[in-house]
Design a protein around this motif. Sequence first.
Motif, PDB file in Angstrom:
ATOM      1  N   ILE A  33      29.839  33.583  -3.472  1.00 21.67           N
ATOM      2  CA  ILE A  33      30.145  33.985  -4.723  1.00 21.67           C
ATOM      3  C   ILE A  33      31.718  34.260  -4.581  1.00 21.67           C
ATOM      4  CG2 ILE A  33      30.223  35.458  -6.685  1.00 21.67           C
ATOM      5  CD1 ILE A  33      27.191  35.895  -6.124  1.00 21.67           C
ATOM      6  N   ILE A  34      32.192  34.596  -3.489  1.00 24.36           N
ATOM      7  CA  ILE A  34      33.446  35.246  -3.154  1.00 24.36           C
ATOM      8  C   ILE A  34      34.237  34.182  -2.299  1.00 24.36           C
ATOM      9  CG2 ILE A  34      35.194  37.053  -2.655  1.00 24.36           C
ATOM     10  CD1 ILE A  34      32.859  39.078  -3.685  1.00 24.36           C
ATOM     11  N   PHE A  35      33.680  34.508  -0.854  1.00 24.77           N
ATOM     12  CA  PHE A  35      34.410  33.743   0.326  1.00 24.77           C
ATOM     13  C   PHE A  35      33.355  33.766   1.457  1.00 24.77           C
ATOM     14  CE2 PHE A  35      36.645  34.235   4.304  1.00 24.77           C
ATOM     15  CZ  PHE A  35      37.333  32.975   4.136  1.00 24.77           C
ATOM     16  N   ILE A  36      33.246  32.501   2.098  1.00 22.65           N
ATOM     17  CA  ILE A  36      32.482  32.540   3.132  1.00 22.65           C
ATOM     18  C   ILE A  36      33.228  32.038   4.497  1.00 22.65           C
ATOM     19  CG2 ILE A  36      31.924  30.129   2.953  1.00 22.65           C
ATOM     20  CD1 ILE A  36      29.098  32.646   3.771  1.00 22.65           C
ATOM     21  N   LYS A  69      31.214  24.345   1.896  1.00 25.37           N
ATOM     22  CA  LYS A  69      31.721  24.864   3.150  1.00 25.37           C
ATOM     23  C   LYS A  69      30.793  25.221   3.958  1.00 25.37           C
ATOM     24  CE  LYS A  69      35.242  28.192   5.135  1.00 25.37           C
ATOM     25  NZ  LYS A  69      35.985  29.019   4.818  1.00 25.37           N
ATOM     26  N   LEU A  70      29.660  26.053   3.468  1.00 26.22           N
ATOM     27  CA  LEU A  70      28.669  26.560   4.220  1.00 26.22           C
ATOM     28  C   LEU A  70      27.761  25.465   4.868  1.00 26.22           C
ATOM     29  CD1 LEU A  70      27.052  28.962   5.351  1.00 26.22           C
ATOM     30  CD2 LEU A  70      25.633  28.477   3.172  1.00 26.22           C
ATOM     31  N   TYR A  71      27.504  24.241   4.305  1.00 27.09           N
ATOM     32  CA  TYR A  71      26.448  23.544   4.430  1.00 27.09           C
ATOM     33  C   TYR A  71      27.379  22.165   5.184  1.00 27.09           C
ATOM     34  CZ  TYR A  71      22.532  25.957   2.436  1.00 27.09           C
ATOM     35  OH  TYR A  71      21.749  26.841   2.457  1.00 27.09           O
ATOM     36  N   ASN A  72      28.519  21.969   4.810  1.00 30.49           N
ATOM     37  CA  ASN A  72      29.269  20.887   5.542  1.00 30.49           C
ATOM     38  C   ASN A  72      30.025  20.954   6.662  1.00 30.49           C
ATOM     39  OD1 ASN A  72      28.020  19.031   3.471  1.00 30.49           O
ATOM     40  ND2 ASN A  72      29.710  19.454   1.911  1.00 30.49           N
ATOM     41  N   ASP A  73      30.455  22.287   6.752  1.00 29.22           N
ATOM     42  CA  ASP A  73      31.364  22.674   7.849  1.00 29.22           C
ATOM     43  C   ASP A  73      30.782  23.782   8.688  1.00 29.22           C
ATOM     44  OD1 ASP A  73      33.560  21.349   6.403  1.00 29.22           O
ATOM     45  OD2 ASP A  73      34.117  22.849   5.256  1.00 29.22           O
ATOM     46  N   ILE A  74      30.412  24.718   7.913  1.00 25.33           N
ATOM     47  CA  ILE A  74      29.926  25.860   9.068  1.00 25.33           C
ATOM     48  C   ILE A  74      28.551  25.559   9.721  1.00 25.33           C
ATOM     49  CG2 ILE A  74      28.971  28.299   9.190  1.00 25.33           C
ATOM     50  CD1 ILE A  74      31.225  28.951   6.936  1.00 25.33           C
ATOM     51  N   ASN A  97      34.072  28.360  -7.274  1.00 27.10           N
ATOM     52  CA  ASN A  97      34.522  28.955  -6.053  1.00 27.10           C
ATOM     53  C   ASN A  97      32.741  29.042  -5.266  1.00 27.10           C
ATOM     54  OD1 ASN A  97      36.291  30.477  -4.572  1.00 27.10           O
ATOM     55  ND2 ASN A  97      34.935  32.044  -4.871  1.00 27.10           N
ATOM     56  N   PHE A  98      31.966  29.191  -6.199  1.00 29.81           N
ATOM     57  CA  PHE A  98      30.698  29.419  -5.601  1.00 29.81           C
ATOM     58  C   PHE A  98      30.083  27.998  -4.921  1.00 29.81           C
ATOM     59  CE2 PHE A  98      25.850  29.009  -5.932  1.00 29.81           C
ATOM     60  CZ  PHE A  98      25.313  30.181  -5.114  1.00 29.81           C
ATOM     61  N   ILE A  99      30.314  26.921  -5.752  1.00 24.79           N
ATOM     62  CA  ILE A  99      30.127  25.538  -5.402  1.00 24.79           C
ATOM     63  C   ILE A  99      30.977  25.216  -4.153  1.00 24.79           C
ATOM     64  CG2 ILE A  99      30.047  23.142  -6.131  1.00 24.79           C
ATOM     65  CD1 ILE A  99      29.606  23.961  -8.785  1.00 24.79           C
TER      66      ILE A  99
END
Length: 529
Positions: free
Chosen positions: A373-376, A321-326, A314-316
């Motif tokens: 860790i949970i959701f971004i 998602k953070l670096y490739n999308d957001i 989930n963390f990975i």
Amino acid sequence: MRGFTLAKELLQNLIFSFYKDKRVILFIVILFYLSLSFILLGHYLHVFNDDSISYLTIANEYEDGNFSAAINGYWSPLFSWLMVPFFIFSSSVLGDLIAARLISVIIGLFTLMGVYLLINNLGFDRKTMIATLFVMIPVVLSFVFFLLTPDLLLTCCLIYYIAFLTDSGYYSKLKLGLLSGFAGGLAFLSKSYVFVFFPVHFILSNIYYLKSRPLERRSILKNLFIGLVVFLIIAGAWSSAISLKYEKFTFSTAGSYNYELYGPDSKENPVLSYGLLKPPNDQAISAWEDPSYFPMQEWSPFESSQSLVHLLQNFIQNIGKLYNDILLRFSVLSWLIIILGIYLTLKTKKGMVKDKLTIITGTILLYPLAYCIIFISERYCWPIYILLIVLGLYSLKTLFEMKLIHNTVYTILIVLISFSFIISPVLDLNDSYDGGEGYYILSESLRQTGVSGNVASDDNYVVSDKLCYYLNCNYYGGTNLSGPELNSELLNNNINYYFVWKEESIILNEFEESQDFNNKYLRVYKKIT
């Protein structure tokens, strides 16, 4: 001709004054921002969701003095508190929505002023200051007219916190430690996530200062102590209030709820899978006003190897998602800016520039980690959005001052970075323009048919919740039951109206379809009296 010459000279003097005086730059940016805000305000009144409804109804409860219901462990209080003085002058749902948007506009104004304070502390020249502040206008406007959530308020508080932390006088002025703790405390009252982020970030930042500024060790330690004490007093006061309500120690129920929601054996969100749920109090629109009471499945990453793997996966995935999308949606240059910030942080010699680069770059890297860790989500990263813009332009300024790029390249890169960060907010504003207005029109049609009391639906939780907010009904959620079981479920919960969004036909012995309501997407069943 003389009049033309005088007008030309006046314009030139105005432009020179604008370019020379940084305060004039801020004034013009604020004027431009406020003008656009009031022009756009009416086109985004209905852009909100079920989270927004919770903040709005909690504000109503505070206004009415219903503190036992208003004190809430899941939704942080500051955003609702700020609405209360404005709600006093409102007597309708539309009035509340206008007031909430005005609060967002004011928060956006203070955010712009916080950015000005930050970049002024960083020593931005007029060129980069003008670029930064004008880029911030569409960025902040997109935050203001997003869903009514406290994410902009949190962003505002954190920008001031970073501004205090990067002030050149931080090493010697004790008031900056106090202000840092106060800003952190307000950020915690905006979103409970800060209870995890602030102590870690503040302690690490001061440890860095202790190493880079050993001669100011005494003052830095005092600032660290004062800042933590102020933060803990604010956070402790609110934690005590909600701990008393739930009869257990907690600084927030949101973290545990979301942690359990994304567990290895977790099912769908309870409001979508548990059937009908009674709102927690008479003023609440739905059970979503306080998810603290939902039965959740506890889990630990250390209870089994599968659970640990689930947490790591989930963390990975969230990091990806953070670096490739957001971040790439913020700007295609986001990665390059972060890499450049890290490079300059490592290569710059000790001094003010290195200190400021370290704090800003470090904040960008550290801030989203606990979320991952949970959701971004994109709105969780709004502080990072603003800091990326600041870091990008500050890095260019540093390269220019190091004579690694000449003035023409410097100007071109400023324009390029600025433009790259404008695209996303402009698209967001366009996508949500006049959004949600149809639901308000639909609610007015429902009002004409007398819809009131307790409502349930077969689908479309968020839309049904929104309709019930307009109608001031109690929404019990959705149910997948059918036939006699559905009829019994509705009767047991004293449901007055049942919204049917699906096309299949239904038979309800105790309910009849309203013949006064005509809509191709929604059918309304009324309890037979």
